[in-house]
Design a protein around this motif. Structure first.
Motif, PDB file in Angstrom:
ATOM      1  N   CYS A  31     -28.762  17.172  50.651  1.00 16.98           N
ATOM      2  CA  CYS A  31     -28.286  16.288  49.580  1.00 16.98           C
ATOM      3  C   CYS A  31     -27.316  17.015  48.667  1.00 16.98           C
ATOM      4  N   VAL A  32     -26.702  16.250  47.769  1.00 14.45           N
ATOM      5  CA  VAL A  32     -25.864  16.793  46.708  1.00 14.45           C
ATOM      6  C   VAL A  32     -26.727  17.654  45.789  1.00 14.45           C
ATOM      7  N   ARG A  33     -26.169  18.751  45.296  1.00 12.07           N
ATOM      8  CA  ARG A  33     -26.913  19.617  44.374  1.00 12.07           C
ATOM      9  C   ARG A  33     -27.312  18.828  43.137  1.00 12.07           C
ATOM     10  N   GLY A  34     -28.579  18.839  42.828  1.00 12.51           N
ATOM     11  CA  GLY A  34     -29.108  18.111  41.679  1.00 12.51           C
ATOM     12  C   GLY A  34     -29.872  16.860  42.065  1.00 12.51           C
ATOM     13  N   LEU A  35     -29.699  16.395  43.310  1.00 10.45           N
ATOM     14  CA  LEU A  35     -30.406  15.190  43.764  1.00 10.45           C
ATOM     15  C   LEU A  35     -31.705  15.514  44.505  1.00 10.45           C
ATOM     16  N   GLU A  36     -32.088  16.784  44.550  1.00  9.84           N
ATOM     17  CA  GLU A  36     -33.320  17.147  45.259  1.00  9.84           C
ATOM     18  C   GLU A  36     -34.536  16.373  44.735  1.00  9.84           C
ATOM     19  N   PRO A  37     -34.718  16.220  43.413  1.00 10.62           N
ATOM     20  CA  PRO A  37     -35.874  15.437  42.929  1.00 10.62           C
ATOM     21  C   PRO A  37     -35.802  13.963  43.340  1.00 10.62           C
ATOM     22  N   ILE A  57     -21.498  10.856  33.600  1.00 12.25           N
ATOM     23  CA  ILE A  57     -20.603  11.448  32.609  1.00 12.25           C
ATOM     24  C   ILE A  57     -20.296  12.889  33.000  1.00 12.25           C
ATOM     25  N   SER A  58     -19.112  13.353  32.643  1.00 13.69           N
ATOM     26  CA  SER A  58     -18.724  14.726  32.953  1.00 13.69           C
ATOM     27  C   SER A  58     -19.115  15.691  31.839  1.00 13.69           C
ATOM     28  N   ASP A  59     -19.243  15.187  30.625  1.00 15.30           N
ATOM     29  CA  ASP A  59     -19.518  16.035  29.467  1.00 15.30           C
ATOM     30  C   ASP A  59     -20.605  15.389  28.613  1.00 15.30           C
ATOM     31  N   PRO A  60     -21.756  16.058  28.441  1.00  8.33           N
ATOM     32  CA  PRO A  60     -22.822  15.470  27.625  1.00  8.33           C
ATOM     33  C   PRO A  60     -22.413  15.142  26.201  1.00  8.33           C
ATOM     34  N   SER A  61     -21.339  15.780  25.698  1.00  8.00           N
ATOM     35  CA  SER A  61     -20.900  15.472  24.332  1.00  8.00           C
ATOM     36  C   SER A  61     -20.428  14.027  24.205  1.00  8.00           C
ATOM     37  N   ALA A  62     -20.126  13.381  25.342  1.00  4.70           N
ATOM     38  CA  ALA A  62     -19.723  11.974  25.309  1.00  4.70           C
ATOM     39  C   ALA A  62     -20.851  11.086  24.806  1.00  4.70           C
ATOM     40  N   LEU A  63     -22.081  11.606  24.860  1.00  6.43           N
ATOM     41  CA  LEU A  63     -23.219  10.810  24.413  1.00  6.43           C
ATOM     42  C   LEU A  63     -23.233  10.627  22.905  1.00  6.43           C
ATOM     43  N   PRO A 117     -30.108   8.020  24.945  1.00  6.14           N
ATOM     44  CA  PRO A 117     -30.367   8.653  26.244  1.00  6.14           C
ATOM     45  C   PRO A 117     -31.858   8.981  26.377  1.00  6.14           C
ATOM     46  N   VAL A 118     -32.442   8.590  27.496  1.00  6.16           N
ATOM     47  CA  VAL A 118     -33.859   8.882  27.742  1.00  6.16           C
ATOM     48  C   VAL A 118     -34.036   9.741  28.992  1.00  6.16           C
ATOM     49  N   HIS A 119     -32.966   9.970  29.728  1.00  2.00           N
ATOM     50  CA  HIS A 119     -33.031  10.823  30.920  1.00  2.00           C
ATOM     51  C   HIS A 119     -31.654  11.413  31.159  1.00  2.00           C
ATOM     52  N   LEU A 120     -31.599  12.733  31.398  1.00  2.00           N
ATOM     53  CA  LEU A 120     -30.332  13.423  31.665  1.00  2.00           C
ATOM     54  C   LEU A 120     -30.540  14.355  32.852  1.00  2.00           C
ATOM     55  N   GLN A 121     -29.694  14.230  33.860  1.00  4.10           N
ATOM     56  CA  GLN A 121     -29.868  14.971  35.101  1.00  4.10           C
ATOM     57  C   GLN A 121     -28.519  15.481  35.582  1.00  4.10           C
ATOM     58  N   GLN A 122     -28.396  16.795  35.781  1.00  6.01           N
ATOM     59  CA  GLN A 122     -27.128  17.364  36.227  1.00  6.01           C
ATOM     60  C   GLN A 122     -27.008  17.279  37.745  1.00  6.01           C
ATOM     61  N   VAL A 123     -25.848  16.854  38.217  1.00  2.03           N
ATOM     62  CA  VAL A 123     -25.533  16.825  39.646  1.00  2.03           C
ATOM     63  C   VAL A 123     -24.129  17.389  39.824  1.00  2.03           C
ATOM     64  N   HIS A 156     -19.513  19.796  37.874  1.00  2.44           N
ATOM     65  CA  HIS A 156     -20.813  19.518  37.280  1.00  2.44           C
ATOM     66  C   HIS A 156     -20.729  18.248  36.438  1.00  2.44           C
ATOM     67  N   THR A 157     -21.515  17.255  36.803  1.00  2.00           N
ATOM     68  CA  THR A 157     -21.567  15.999  36.071  1.00  2.00           C
ATOM     69  C   THR A 157     -23.023  15.694  35.745  1.00  2.00           C
ATOM     70  N   HIS A 158     -23.251  14.596  35.039  1.00  2.00           N
ATOM     71  CA  HIS A 158     -24.593  14.268  34.583  1.00  2.00           C
ATOM     72  C   HIS A 158     -24.884  12.783  34.791  1.00  2.00           C
ATOM     73  N   LEU A 159     -26.050  12.500  35.336  1.00  2.00           N
ATOM     74  CA  LEU A 159     -26.569  11.143  35.365  1.00  2.00           C
ATOM     75  C   LEU A 159     -27.383  10.940  34.098  1.00  2.00           C
ATOM     76  N   VAL A 160     -27.067   9.914  33.350  1.00  2.00           N
ATOM     77  CA  VAL A 160     -27.793   9.648  32.113  1.00  2.00           C
ATOM     78  C   VAL A 160     -28.303   8.219  32.113  1.00  2.00           C
ATOM     79  N   GLN A 161     -29.553   8.075  31.763  1.00  2.03           N
ATOM     80  CA  GLN A 161     -30.146   6.744  31.578  1.00  2.03           C
ATOM     81  C   GLN A 161     -30.244   6.471  30.085  1.00  2.03           C
TER      82      GLN A 161
END
Length: 350
Positions: A17-23, A313-319, A329-335, A341-346
């Protein structure tokens, strides 16, 4: 997708898988009851299964799934280690595999080496071809292997050298629906992970305000076919690609629209999934080109009180802008997507 026939006895499998999607990949394996997870590694999940191996091809967060054929200590960076790697061919356990009709090998490794990946591929590939008395196709010249050739994967992580045999005729991330693509189109397994994180229920309305080639909506529709899906984009090429890719899938409505001023009623959307144009691979257009924060204000406006938004998002500061528009934001995951390096955010409404 054709699946290579394997026996129904227990088989050791490796899902890449893509790095960060292991969980996310691990959760999907457990959700489908595909087997027992035995190891988590860099971009891979190992698991054993007693189910038909073809069941593993349903994993949408996996780039590919392989039969674990052989493993040995990593021989290190010296070029002399190539002859040691060739020993993997003799150790390869193919009891669960269909007959070997041809060999092609794809290699990757961590750390500096005194040889390149093609050297490693050729060392193992030629040894495999000799063992099974079949042809070997080298990847050095970039030509595609014959369809009859079995796909092998070689990884060296500094600790182990692992040889694996693909269980399908092509990588799982190559989706049949992907007839058209555009610059910046999202990698399907990442889109599938975002759809999982959105926790979509049947009957809900799901929005992608910057739908591009439609990958997010299509992956979500595969995951939850009972929901309604709506996509908007300002680019004609994106709309054409999305409609072409989604033409065999029901309940996906693609229309021209500006993410900075969505033609939707307040609180009318249950779930948002989006890979907005942040200016890295694709530049924003329409109102977002002048006022990027309008994305957050529009998402907050159309999202139902108990809604969920999942955004790449590419930069968490966008939050910071999301906070200002009452999205928490209730979940932040780097992929790692396309080497970045980007981030999945819920996010949920305050």
């Amino acid at each position: 997708m054709r699946t290579r026939a394997l026996t129904s006895t227990a088989a050791p499998l490796v899902a890449r898988c893509v790095r960060g999607l292991e969980p996310a990949l691990s959760a999907e394996i457990l959700q489908y009851g595909l087997g027992t997870i035995t190891r988590l590694g860099h971009r891979e999940v190992h698991f054993g299964t007693h189910r038909p191996v073809a069941d593993a091809t349903r994993l949408r967060t996996a780039d590919d799934v392989f039969l674990l054929a052989a493993r040995m200590p990593d021989p290190g960076p010296a070029k002399a280690g190539l002859s040691t790697l060739a020993e993997l061919a003799d150790q390869a356990d193919v009891r669960h595999a269909s007959p070997i009709t041809g060999v092609e090998v794809s290699a990757s490794f961590l750390g500096r080496r005194n040889y390149n990946r093609h050297d490693a591929e050729d060392a193992v590939g030629r040894a495999l071809a000799d063992r099974f008395d079949v042809q070997y196709h080298s990847r050095r010249d970039g030509t595609a292997p014959p369809p009859s050739h079995n796909g092998w994967r070689l990884t060296l992580d500094g600790t182990h050298a692992t040889l694996m045999l693909r269980i399908a005729d092509q990588p799982l991330h190559r989706r049949p629906y992907k007839r058209q693509t555009i610059p910046g189109t999202l990698h399907p397994p990442v889109a599938a992970a975002m759809a999982q994180l959105a926790d979509i229920d049947p009957g809900q309305t799901v929005l992608d305000p910057c739908c591009g080639a439609g990958t997010l909506l299509i992956e979500a529709a595969h995951l939850r076919p009972g929901a309604r899906y709506r996509g908007f984009d300002t680019a004609h090429a994106s709309l054409q690609a999305a409609r072409t890719n989604a033409k065999d899938i029901g309940a996906i409505d693609i229309r021209r629209g500006d993410a900075g001023s969505l033609p939707l009623k307040d609180a009318s959307i249950d779930r948002v999934i989006s890979n907005p144009p942040w200016g890295t691979q694709v530049n924003p257009s329409g109102l977002l080109a002048r006022h990027p924060s309008r994305l957050w204000s529009e998402l907050r406006r159309v999202l139902a009180p108990k809604g969920i938004a999942v955004v790449l998002i590419s930069d968490p500061s966008a939050l910071t802008a999301a906070f200002k528009h009452d999205l928490t934001p209730v979940h932040l995951q780097q992929v790692r997507v396309s080497g970045i390096h980007t981030h999945l955010v819920q996010l949920r409404p305050c």
